[in-house]
Write a protein that holds these residues in place. Structure first.
Motif, PDB file in Angstrom:
ATOM      1  N   UNK A 173       0.809  -1.210   0.000  1.00 11.95           N
ATOM      2  CA  UNK A 173       0.000   0.000   0.000  1.00 11.95           C
ATOM      3  C   UNK A 173       0.851   1.272   0.000  1.00 11.95           C
ATOM      4  N   UNK A 174       1.950   1.248   0.781  1.00  9.74           N
ATOM      5  CA  UNK A 174       2.661   2.504   1.023  1.00  9.74           C
ATOM      6  C   UNK A 174       3.977   2.675   0.272  1.00  9.74           C
ATOM      7  N   UNK A 175       4.498   1.605  -0.317  1.00 13.46           N
ATOM      8  CA  UNK A 175       5.771   1.751  -1.027  1.00 13.46           C
ATOM      9  C   UNK A 175       5.522   1.754  -2.532  1.00 13.46           C
ATOM     10  N   UNK A 176       6.451   2.359  -3.263  1.00 12.50           N
ATOM     11  CA  UNK A 176       6.237   2.448  -4.703  1.00 12.50           C
ATOM     12  C   UNK A 176       6.489   1.100  -5.379  1.00 12.50           C
ATOM     13  N   UNK A 177       5.764   0.905  -6.484  1.00  8.60           N
ATOM     14  CA  UNK A 177       5.934  -0.314  -7.294  1.00  8.60           C
ATOM     15  C   UNK A 177       7.398  -0.475  -7.688  1.00  8.60           C
ATOM     16  N   UNK A 178       8.024   0.646  -8.023  1.00  6.32           N
ATOM     17  CA  UNK A 178       9.423   0.600  -8.476  1.00  6.32           C
ATOM     18  C   UNK A 178      10.321   0.051  -7.371  1.00  6.32           C
ATOM     19  N   UNK A 179      10.131   0.553  -6.157  1.00  8.42           N
ATOM     20  CA  UNK A 179      10.980   0.111  -5.056  1.00  8.42           C
ATOM     21  C   UNK A 179      10.729  -1.363  -4.731  1.00  8.42           C
ATOM     22  N   UNK A 180       9.459  -1.751  -4.735  1.00 11.58           N
ATOM     23  CA  UNK A 180       9.147  -3.154  -4.436  1.00 11.58           C
ATOM     24  C   UNK A 180       9.767  -4.054  -5.504  1.00 11.58           C
ATOM     25  N   UNK A 181       9.652  -3.638  -6.761  1.00 11.44           N
ATOM     26  CA  UNK A 181      10.217  -4.447  -7.855  1.00 11.44           C
ATOM     27  C   UNK A 181      11.728  -4.588  -7.687  1.00 11.44           C
ATOM     28  N   UNK A 182      12.367  -3.493  -7.303  1.00 10.77           N
ATOM     29  CA  UNK A 182      13.818  -3.550  -7.086  1.00 10.77           C
ATOM     30  C   UNK A 182      14.153  -4.523  -5.963  1.00 10.77           C
ATOM     31  N   UNK A 183      13.338  -4.494  -4.917  1.00  8.56           N
ATOM     32  CA  UNK A 183      13.572  -5.416  -3.799  1.00  8.56           C
ATOM     33  C   UNK A 183      13.424  -6.865  -4.267  1.00  8.56           C
ATOM     34  N   UNK A 184      12.393  -7.117  -5.072  1.00  8.65           N
ATOM     35  CA  UNK A 184      12.181  -8.478  -5.587  1.00  8.65           C
ATOM     36  C   UNK A 184      13.410  -8.930  -6.372  1.00  8.65           C
ATOM     37  N   UNK A 185      13.972  -8.006  -7.141  1.00 13.05           N
ATOM     38  CA  UNK A 185      15.144  -8.371  -7.940  1.00 13.05           C
ATOM     39  C   UNK A 185      16.377  -8.681  -7.092  1.00 13.05           C
ATOM     40  N   UNK A 186      16.389  -8.203  -5.850  1.00 13.30           N
ATOM     41  CA  UNK A 186      17.505  -8.503  -4.943  1.00 13.30           C
ATOM     42  C   UNK A 186      17.524  -9.982  -4.543  1.00 13.30           C
ATOM     43  N   UNK A 187      16.380 -10.614  -4.642  1.00 15.52           N
ATOM     44  CA  UNK A 187      16.233 -11.968  -4.092  1.00 15.52           C
ATOM     45  C   UNK A 187      16.614 -13.051  -5.091  1.00 15.52           C
ATOM     46  N   UNK A 188      16.977 -14.203  -4.550  1.00 11.74           N
ATOM     47  CA  UNK A 188      17.193 -15.338  -5.434  1.00 11.74           C
ATOM     48  C   UNK A 188      15.837 -15.844  -5.905  1.00 11.74           C
ATOM     49  N   UNK A 189      15.858 -16.541  -7.029  1.00 11.98           N
ATOM     50  CA  UNK A 189      14.593 -16.835  -7.713  1.00 11.98           C
ATOM     51  C   UNK A 189      13.555 -17.543  -6.844  1.00 11.98           C
ATOM     52  N   UNK A 190      14.015 -18.444  -5.960  1.00 13.33           N
ATOM     53  CA  UNK A 190      13.019 -19.167  -5.142  1.00 13.33           C
ATOM     54  C   UNK A 190      12.329 -18.229  -4.159  1.00 13.33           C
ATOM     55  N   UNK A 191      13.132 -17.370  -3.514  1.00 16.90           N
ATOM     56  CA  UNK A 191      12.550 -16.422  -2.562  1.00 16.90           C
ATOM     57  C   UNK A 191      11.690 -15.386  -3.280  1.00 16.90           C
ATOM     58  N   UNK A 192      12.164 -14.921  -4.448  1.00 13.48           N
ATOM     59  CA  UNK A 192      11.404 -13.939  -5.224  1.00 13.48           C
ATOM     60  C   UNK A 192      10.032 -14.524  -5.582  1.00 13.48           C
ATOM     61  N   UNK A 193      10.017 -15.783  -5.986  1.00 19.32           N
ATOM     62  CA  UNK A 193       8.755 -16.429  -6.361  1.00 19.32           C
ATOM     63  C   UNK A 193       7.809 -16.525  -5.165  1.00 19.32           C
TER      64      UNK A 193
END
Lengths: 447, 447
Positions: free
Chosen positions: A68-88
């Motif tokens: 709700x409170x963070x930008x899509x861009x920032x969340x997407x960047x965070x997802x990219x920090x993760x390894x594929x299993x955690x990102x999924x």
């Protein structure tokens, strides 16, 4: 209580990579309880690395706030920090909370990452595929070590691979054929090709693998049996798809243990993470079943109302027989369930296990039947009452060992988790049988 | 049953490195049951590698046979096959069975191995030192990567190190200062010295460590918090002594879980590995305590003999209150014990945990008190009996949640394993209180 808050605030003031994500997450939850505004501010102040790591372990209500409170861009960047299993995993959880925003996040990822996540999302929850990371480093069998290392440097620089423990070697048909630990690689002349070093050492460089659709439990078994740090995941054509690493195995072992302990006690693991209301509701399910079996026991007792009126000592002593039987059954159950889950026992060993458990409980039945007969005799000055309680104790304890092992083995045979519900079933049997055998014997022998 | 034997025989005919040691060990045990001679023959036929790996997991009675029937020379060679932590464990177990032969085995080892084992043997069972392997690879901070790799090759050839995951970097004062994962090493020009590559990356190459005398539980926590594959063990002067690897952590997590499940059920883990007699004896200890608490409950009931004689429905219904309380207490206990062991809860959260658990059980108390009052009313056609059972159910369930969380938290506070004995204590309280509140309320309200 206020101390909690100050401590949490202090901790979050200087989040460094040195702090465990677990601590950060706990502090965040505390802050949220006391000061919503400061909490949101803290959430927004996280760098993408911290945000990513907190997100994968935090409860749903904080994930909702993130969406709700963070930008899509920032969340997407965070997802990219993760390894594929955690990102999924994270994307799956986002999706349950807000499918639209999740789609927007997915569209912000590189097309490669997006495809990867969409592919991994399709795996069933309990398959090896659902737990694998796709960040792996492979080399062709004809490549030289030197060339492979150079290639690794480039991939690592671009962030396409991270830490590796092994080089996976692919044969000319594209099949995974070997895995070489980095420390085993270091001993060779780097001018050699992988084919050269594998030639006479194929046994040593054997690659343990599991199919992507196989049960994750099998992966745990292989890792434990062969003390592996990494397990390769392949498809039906032996093509390498990913790897499962030691840290996922750690988590899985802990989760399995928690689930087992909770199931034995009639508690639902997921519900316990939620509000007290939801936890209470899940626990009420097993309490309801327990109430039903208690009512059956009560009905058994009521069959002997006349006998109890005649000799109130029966009412005094009958819970002892039931309680000792329940305890003996729980002991047999705990051992059988645990041995089944550690693969120390399989269904084909059922006869052996049941014999052992029945033997142990028969032995203790003999001991406690003797002790209890003496106590009952001294207490109520009736030798026959001693005999009655001794006999019913012996019957109940011996049978408790039998059902304590028979029930979980049978559940296992029918591929039902042997920890689920078996406690209730066994207590129902030992209670019912305890009351029935004691009261019936009293009726036959005493009255 | 005979099938077991044939299967085991088949499996042992061609033991390869591909078979899990676990399977070999199981087959060996089966053969021993059927044919002692063939079993000894098989034991003698093992190569030292297989012998070593079987020895570390096999039960004591097979270790005794190894000591009795195999030569000191062969056993010593097998011990040398093992890494220092496993070798030390094995020697410790040999020592308990036959101190003289163990001394002879120790004297057959290289003086280096012998010293190592004697040193490791001195660590207390639950310290990090007791679990560490001393086969590590260190490099001085001024050494070049190239030189270190050459040195590693020589050490590996001579068998002084085996698989490594990291290079430990020692500063000029001999202190451990960094650890570099092999995959992080590969990206650098091998002509560089470790000082060069660490210079601007000391955070990245941070080395997580634990003191040798610290609790092994702390090692598990660090490994889990930071997802490590290896943890360094140092002394008070930060000098590197050894490492604890992911496979030991796997085993420890499993063992902890088994211990917890067994403790909750009143079963001793070590005794379960032994004969049925020994297992029965260990279980009898907890059954004896349970008998004692049951007798206290029986005494409580006997205080109300007069009331039961007047109204036999009391004897029929009283076990329901006790059973529901016991079940509710077990639920709270399982959750609290597990959260304590996963560090999700600490003593400072005691108030929060107790409030939550009491709240959950109060909620369920309200629900089941209502249900039970209706059932009792319909069954015995007495509204006041419904009131009595409802009130006592409410009291017992609410208190069950309180003691189910209070007892393990208190044990933890006094550094006692919260899983040990808490089940018995909680059942004693819920039984006693269940009978007492129900019968007392009946006396006051009904009679």
């Amino acid at each position: 209580m206020m101390n909690d808050f100050l401590e949490a605030q202090e901790l979050l003031k200087n989040t460094s990579k040195d702090q465990s994500t677990y601590e950060i997450n706990e502090a965040l939850k505390t802050i949220k309880r006391y000061n919503e505004e400061l909490y949101l501010q803290t959430l927004k102040s996280f760098d993408t690395h911290t945000l990513a790591n907190v997100a994968i372990i935090t409860p749903d209500h904080i994930l909702e706030d993130i969406l709700e409170h963070l930008s899509i861009i920032k969340i997407a960047k965070a997802v990219e920090e993760l390894e594929s299993d955690d990102a999924t995993d994270l994307i799956k959880r986002f999706e349950e909370l807000n499918p639209q925003k999740t789609l927007a996040i997915l569209n912000r990822l590189s097309s490669e990452d997006k495809e990867e996540i969409l592919r991994l999302k399709n795996y069933d929850e309990n398959t090896a595929g659902a737990y694998m990371q796709t960040e792996i480093f492979t080399a062709s069998i004809d490549e030289s070590i030197e060339k492979a290392i150079k290639r690794y440097r480039i991939l690592k620089h671009s962030g396409q691979v991270d830490q590796i423990f092994q080089v996976y070697i692919i044969d000319n048909q594209g099949k995974l054929c070997n895995a070489i630990n980095l420390s085993d690689l270091l001993i060779w002349d780097f001018k050699l090709s992988f084919a050269d070093i594998i030639k006479n050492n194929s046994e040593k460089y054997k690659c343990y693998s599991i199919k992507d659709y196989e049960d994750i439990q099998k992966a745990i078994d292989i890792v434990e049996d062969y003390d592996l740090s990494v397990l390769a995941v392949v498809n039906d054509d032996e093509v390498l798809l990913g790897r499962i690493t030691y840290d996922d195995i750690h988590d899985l072992i802990q989760e399995n243990a928690t689930e087992q302990i909770y199931n034995l006690a009639g508690v639902d693991e997921d519900a316990e993470e939620e509000s007290a209301f939801k936890a209470a509701k899940a626990r009420a399910f097993w309490l309801m079943i327990n109430l039903t079996t208690s009512l059956i026991s009560a009905n058994i007792i009521s069959l002997f109302s006349g006998e109890i009126e005649q000799l109130v000592a029966l009412a005094v002593l009958m819970p002892i027989v039931a309680s000792m039987g329940g305890n003996t059954g729980s002991q047999a159950l705990a051992v059988t369930v645990r041995k089944l889950s550690l693969n120390e026992v399989e269904f084909k060993d059922a006869k052996k296990v049941i014999l052992r458990e029945s033997g142990i409980s028969l032995l203790n039945g003999l001991i406690f039947a003797s002790i209890m007969s003496i106590i009952a005799f001294i207490w109520f000055k009736t030798a026959l009452l001693g005999l009655v309680i001794a006999l019913s104790m012996l019957i109940n304890l011996a049978l408790a060992g039998f059902v304590g092992s028979f029930v979980p083995l049978t559940l296992k045979k029918f591929k039902i988790d042997p920890a689920v519900g078996s406690s209730v079933v066994i207590t129902a049997i030992t209670d019912g049988l305890g009351f029935f055998s004691f009261l019936l014997l009293a009726k036959m022998i005493l009255l």
